[in-house]
Design a protein around this motif. Structure first.
Motif, mmCIF file in Angstrom:
data_model
loop_
_atom_site.group_PDB
_atom_site.id
_atom_site.type_symbol
_atom_site.label_atom_id
_atom_site.label_comp_id
_atom_site.label_asym_id
_atom_site.label_seq_id
_atom_site.Cartn_x
_atom_site.Cartn_y
_atom_site.Cartn_z
ATOM 1 N N VAL A 147 6.879 6.888 8.255
ATOM 2 C CA VAL A 147 6.491 5.550 8.713
ATOM 3 C C VAL A 147 7.600 4.522 8.482
ATOM 4 O O VAL A 147 8.286 4.547 7.457
ATOM 5 N N LYS A 148 7.766 3.637 9.450
ATOM 6 C CA LYS A 148 8.619 2.454 9.312
ATOM 7 C C LYS A 148 7.802 1.227 9.688
ATOM 8 O O LYS A 148 7.087 1.221 10.701
ATOM 9 N N PRO A 162 -1.046 -2.151 14.370
ATOM 10 C CA PRO A 162 -0.546 -0.831 14.775
ATOM 11 C C PRO A 162 0.777 -0.859 15.534
ATOM 12 O O PRO A 162 1.589 0.054 15.374
ATOM 13 N N SER A 163 1.027 -1.877 16.346
ATOM 14 C CA SER A 163 2.281 -1.915 17.097
ATOM 15 C C SER A 163 3.487 -2.162 16.211
ATOM 16 O O SER A 163 4.628 -1.918 16.627
ATOM 17 N N ASN A 164 3.270 -2.634 14.983
ATOM 18 C CA ASN A 164 4.372 -2.859 14.043
ATOM 19 C C ASN A 164 4.479 -1.766 12.989
ATOM 20 O O ASN A 164 5.208 -1.908 12.007
ATOM 21 N N ILE A 165 3.728 -0.678 13.193
ATOM 22 C CA ILE A 165 3.818 0.502 12.326
ATOM 23 C C ILE A 165 4.332 1.646 13.195
ATOM 24 O O ILE A 165 3.667 2.081 14.129
ATOM 25 N N PHE A 166 5.533 2.104 12.909
ATOM 26 C CA PHE A 166 6.210 3.069 13.773
ATOM 27 C C PHE A 166 6.310 4.413 13.076
ATOM 28 O O PHE A 166 6.707 4.494 11.912
ATOM 29 N N SER A 186 -2.990 9.531 4.639
ATOM 30 C CA SER A 186 -1.588 9.862 4.380
ATOM 31 C C SER A 186 -0.670 8.796 4.973
ATOM 32 O O SER A 186 0.302 8.351 4.335
ATOM 33 N N LEU A 187 -0.984 8.374 6.184
ATOM 34 C CA LEU A 187 -0.206 7.320 6.831
ATOM 35 C C LEU A 187 -0.307 6.016 6.039
ATOM 36 O O LEU A 187 0.698 5.324 5.809
ATOM 37 N N LEU A 188 -1.509 5.690 5.600
ATOM 38 C CA LEU A 188 -1.717 4.463 4.825
ATOM 39 C C LEU A 188 -0.907 4.489 3.539
ATOM 40 O O LEU A 188 -0.355 3.461 3.116
ATOM 41 N N ASP A 189 -0.813 5.650 2.895
ATOM 42 C CA ASP A 189 -0.031 5.759 1.665
ATOM 43 C C ASP A 189 1.423 5.356 1.911
ATOM 44 O O ASP A 189 2.029 4.636 1.102
ATOM 45 N N GLU A 190 1.988 5.796 3.029
ATOM 46 C CA GLU A 190 3.374 5.440 3.348
ATOM 47 C C GLU A 190 3.514 3.947 3.633
ATOM 48 O O GLU A 190 4.492 3.316 3.212
ATOM 49 N N VAL A 191 2.550 3.384 4.348
ATOM 50 C CA VAL A 191 2.601 1.953 4.637
ATOM 51 C C VAL A 191 2.534 1.149 3.341
ATOM 52 O O VAL A 191 3.284 0.178 3.149
ATOM 53 N N LEU A 192 1.650 1.543 2.437
ATOM 54 C CA LEU A 192 1.501 0.813 1.172
ATOM 55 C C LEU A 192 2.756 0.925 0.316
ATOM 56 O O LEU A 192 3.111 -0.023 -0.399
ATOM 57 N N ALA A 193 3.450 2.061 0.375
ATOM 58 C CA ALA A 193 4.708 2.188 -0.364
ATOM 59 C C ALA A 193 5.729 1.178 0.147
ATOM 60 O O ALA A 193 6.414 0.506 -0.637
ATOM 61 N N ALA A 194 5.828 1.058 1.477
ATOM 62 C CA ALA A 194 6.765 0.090 2.061
ATOM 63 C C ALA A 194 6.327 -1.343 1.762
ATOM 64 O O ALA A 194 7.157 -2.205 1.447
ATOM 65 N N LEU A 195 5.014 -1.594 1.864
ATOM 66 C CA LEU A 195 4.510 -2.933 1.563
ATOM 67 C C LEU A 195 4.756 -3.313 0.110
ATOM 68 O O LEU A 195 5.091 -4.453 -0.204
ATOM 69 N N GLY A 196 4.571 -2.350 -0.791
ATOM 70 C CA GLY A 196 4.826 -2.619 -2.195
ATOM 71 C C GLY A 196 6.263 -3.058 -2.424
ATOM 72 O O GLY A 196 6.532 -3.972 -3.207
ATOM 73 N N ALA A 197 7.205 -2.410 -1.724
ATOM 74 C CA ALA A 197 8.610 -2.796 -1.838
ATOM 75 C C ALA A 197 8.839 -4.194 -1.271
ATOM 76 O O ALA A 197 9.569 -5.008 -1.842
ATOM 77 N N ALA A 198 8.196 -4.491 -0.125
ATOM 78 C CA ALA A 198 8.339 -5.821 0.473
ATOM 79 C C ALA A 198 7.792 -6.898 -0.452
ATOM 80 O O ALA A 198 8.452 -7.910 -0.715
#
Length: 349
Positions: free
Chosen positions: A203-204, A188-192, A164-176
């Motif tokens: 996730v941010k 991990p220290s850059n995933i808040f 679930s956490l990875l899904d949120e990270v990938l959504a943000a990465l896709g936008a980037a």
């Protein structure tokens, strides 16, 4: 030689910047000196009495305390006194005040996140200069915990929570990546994980100070210098370790390492030094996550290992495509939990 990340003068015989761990490719050799890591926690005694910036007014914000420190800058808790709005302010280190390269990097970070403008990317909405000449950026203040702190407490996360956490990270990465921005330092220290009033979290992605701008969603971009490796060795893609061009698939490799870590509680590669780690990313076959979590379904193994292939062209071709694979995997795992007698999921065709 000057470290590209923090501007520190590094002796020519040194393989790793002692401040932030940037690896100097021209010094690839055995047993380099280990990097020194500076860690500072909010509330350390003596900071308020020795830090001249605490209490300083920057525009409409007042700096109240120092909440973080890194190779490039110091981070402060700030407030707008009249309305009580809290912000985080990142200020360049004093020794970098006159480094045009570091000022450009700070400005590039602000421009990168504003090119993306996504809920899962930290917002930067101010840029200025201190009386002593140092530049600073003003960011949203986040209440919560970085992923590395959560892993330090729990060791690893249950597979459903991790995915679930990875899904949120990938959504943000896709936008980037859609905005042509490659992070280059995912860890991990850059995933808040931001804590909301109702107790839920989202996730941010933080710290786009090493981000590179490409020509488009799939564009690759050359690293700034070929004699420096910029990033964190534990999470660095083979092409990044070699000083070659980086692209969206470089970030996907780093997310493969992060996903491996949050599901197993350990990194896929452990080295005796940063250079040893880089060589393992370049040459060594990653272990299967199920070697460390015995009941892990084969499909989860396959999903993680596809991100850790050495050739970037054999990884998923985008964060969005990987997110689609992830959605299919999560549906299959949910179905298996609902019907325990069903066959264990295997790698999708």
């Amino acid at each position: 030689m000057i470290c590209e990340t923090c501007g520190l003068t590094v002796p020519s015989e040194t393989a790793v910047c002692p401040r932030d761990g940037t690896v100097v490719l021209s010094s690839f050799q055995p047993t380099p000196p280990e990097p020194k890591v500076i860690v500072e926690h909010p509330g350390n005694e003596g900071i308020a009495s020795t830090d001249p910036l605490i209490g300083l007014k920057l525009g409409e914000y007042e700096l109240r305390s120092r909440i973080g420190v890194g190779g490039m800058g110091l981070v402060y808790d700030g407030i707008q006194p009249l309305i009580g709005k809290r912000v985080a302010v990142k200020v360049l280190r004093p020794e970098l005040a006159h480094s045009s390269e570091q000022v450009a990097r700070l400005l590039a970070e602000a421009r990168a996140v504003n090119a993306i403008r996504h809920r899962g990317i930290i917002d930067i909405f101010g840029f200025g200069q201190l009386p002593d000449g140092r530049q600073y950026i003003v960011m949203e203040y986040l209440d919560g915990q970085p992923l590395d702190a959560i892993l330090a407490e729990k060791g690893r996360l249950p597979v459903p929570e991790a995915l679930s956490l990875l899904d949120e990270v990938l959504a943000a990465l896709g936008a980037a990546h859609g905005a042509g921005v490659v992070h280059r330092d995912l860890k991990p220290s850059n995933i808040f994980l931001v804590r909301q009033p109702d107790g839920s979290r989202y996730v941010k992605l933080l710290d786009f100070g090493l981000a590179k701008r490409g020509e488009g969603p799939s564009g690759r971009t050359a690293q700034t210098r070929t004699d420096m490796v910029v990033g964190t060795p534990e999470y660095m893609a083979p092409e990044q370790a070699r000083g070659q061009s980086v692209g969206p698939m470089t970030d996907l490799y780093a997310m493969g390492v992060v996903t491996f870590e949050i599901i197993t509680g350990r990194l896929p590669f452990i080295g005796s030094s940063p250079v040893d780690l880089l060589m393992k990313h370049v040459e060594a076959r990653p272990p299967r996550p199920s070697e460390f979590v015995s009941d892990l379904p084969p499909a989860v193994d396959a999903f993680i290992l596809q991100m850790l292939t050495k050739d970037p062209e054999t990884r998923p071709n985008s964060a969005d495509a990987l997110r689609q694979h992830l959605a299919k995997l999560r549906r299959t795992l949910r179905a298996t939990r609902t019907n325990p007698t069903a066959p264990a999921p295997v790698e999708p065709a």
